[in-house]
Design an enzyme around this catalytic site. Structure first.
Site, PDB file in Angstrom:
ATOM      1  N   VAL A 133       0.806  -1.222   0.000  1.00 16.56           N
ATOM      2  CA  VAL A 133       0.000   0.000   0.000  1.00 16.56           C
ATOM      3  C   VAL A 133       0.838   1.270   0.000  1.00 16.56           C
ATOM      4  O   VAL A 133       0.315   2.352  -0.295  1.00 16.56           O
ATOM      5  CB  VAL A 133      -0.996   0.011   1.181  1.00 16.56           C
ATOM      6  CG1 VAL A 133      -1.957  -1.162   1.090  1.00 16.56           C
ATOM      7  CG2 VAL A 133      -0.277   0.028   2.530  1.00 16.56           C
ATOM      8  N   TYR A 157       3.978   5.534  15.272  1.00 18.00           N
ATOM      9  CA  TYR A 157       2.672   4.903  15.068  1.00 18.00           C
ATOM     10  C   TYR A 157       1.544   5.870  15.407  1.00 18.00           C
ATOM     11  O   TYR A 157       0.590   6.026  14.637  1.00 18.00           O
ATOM     12  CB  TYR A 157       2.575   3.650  15.932  1.00 18.00           C
ATOM     13  CG  TYR A 157       1.240   2.933  15.835  1.00 18.00           C
ATOM     14  CD1 TYR A 157       0.950   2.143  14.734  1.00 18.00           C
ATOM     15  CD2 TYR A 157       0.289   3.043  16.844  1.00 18.00           C
ATOM     16  CE1 TYR A 157      -0.261   1.481  14.631  1.00 18.00           C
ATOM     17  CE2 TYR A 157      -0.926   2.394  16.754  1.00 18.00           C
ATOM     18  CZ  TYR A 157      -1.198   1.611  15.643  1.00 18.00           C
ATOM     19  OH  TYR A 157      -2.412   0.960  15.551  1.00 18.00           O
ATOM     20  N   ALA A 209       1.636   9.127  15.474  1.00 18.29           N
ATOM     21  CA  ALA A 209       1.605  10.209  14.480  1.00 18.29           C
ATOM     22  C   ALA A 209       0.935   9.746  13.189  1.00 18.29           C
ATOM     23  O   ALA A 209       0.142  10.483  12.584  1.00 18.29           O
ATOM     24  CB  ALA A 209       3.016  10.701  14.195  1.00 18.29           C
ATOM     25  N   ILE A 238      -6.718  -5.008  20.472  1.00 22.71           N
ATOM     26  CA  ILE A 238      -7.406  -6.118  19.824  1.00 22.71           C
ATOM     27  C   ILE A 238      -6.466  -7.324  19.769  1.00 22.71           C
ATOM     28  O   ILE A 238      -5.269  -7.189  19.516  1.00 22.71           O
ATOM     29  CB  ILE A 238      -7.854  -5.729  18.395  1.00 22.71           C
ATOM     30  CG1 ILE A 238      -8.683  -4.440  18.429  1.00 22.71           C
ATOM     31  CG2 ILE A 238      -8.646  -6.869  17.750  1.00 22.71           C
ATOM     32  CD1 ILE A 238      -9.943  -4.513  19.271  1.00 22.71           C
TER      33      ILE A 238
END
Length: 234
Positions: free
Chosen positions: A48, A141, A143, A173
């Site tokens: 991605v 993370y 940010a 989670i």
């Protein structure tokens, strides 16, 4: 639900649960991950953070379905280290996957959607409860996920009322991301110091995504919905 749905980060964890839940609801689901996930749904390999790879994915989806109704963007990584021990390369990697990746995938997905104020397509971005309160030793993370909220709020205004854009901000989670390879035992213990005193399950986040993508989510846009066990109470 007879929607055309793309789920990124679909090989495991929250992404896998979302893909399964949408498929069970009757949606047509395409799954993407760094390596193409195994299974019967259309599956694609996509980094991605790579603009060319995301463009290829968008082209494949246009060829497959002609458009898109729902994006559930789950792809992301986490990094724990004290700030003074965080190399810039680690910061760049987290920002590339979590924030640049969200921009690229969101931009591509929005380009595949047909605005419709009566039956609006949905963009759902997985952020984090940490985006609200910050967390020491997780600054890249945090940010990156705070940046995702900025994208969501901007896009929600830009594409309303024809497309609805929201963030889901999970609390802790029970996925590989909370495992020993990514987080220290100390921080895993601190994640349990919330009112519900347990880790959430990926299926609980998938249920939130299904709600936001369905008729019950028609009056939500620009929101950061928090299935978090009470870790954040805005």
């Amino acid at each position: 639900m007879s929607a055309r749905v793309l789920v990124t980060g679909a090989a495991r964890g929250i992404g896998a649960a979302c893909a399964q839940a949408f498929a069970a609801s009757g949606a047509r689901v395409a799954r993407a991950d760094l390596s193409a996930p195994a299974g019967k749904d259309p599956a694609f390999a996509c980094d991605v953070s790579d603009a060319a790879a995301v463009a290829r994915l968008a082209g494949d989806l246009r060829g497959l379905w002609g458009g898109l109704d729902v994006l559930v963007h789950c792809a992301g990584i986490i990094h724990e280290a004290p700030l003074l021990q965080t190399p810039i390369a680690d910061f760049d990697r987290v920002i590339a996957v979590n924030l640049r990746g969200s921009f690229l995938v969101g931009q591509a997905a929005l380009g595949l959607m047909t605005p419709d104020a009566d039956r609006p397509p949905r963009v759902l971005m997985i952020a984090s409860d940490m985006a609200h309160y910050g967390r020491e030793t997780f600054s890249p993370y945090v940010a990156s996920k705070h940046g995702v909220l900025g994208l969501v709020r901007s896009w929600a205004r830009e594409f309303a009322p024809g497309i609805l854009v929201n963030a889901i901000c999970p609390g802790p989670i029970d996925t590989d991301m909370l495992g020993a390879a990514n987080m220290s035992a100390e921080w895993r213990a601190r994640e349990l110091a919330i009112p519900l005193a347990r880790f959430g399950q990926p299926a609980e986040i998938a249920a939130t995504a299904l709600f936001l993508a369905g008729d019950g989510g028609r009056y939500f846009t620009g929101q950061a919905i928090g299935p978090n066990g009470g870790s954040v109470m805005p």
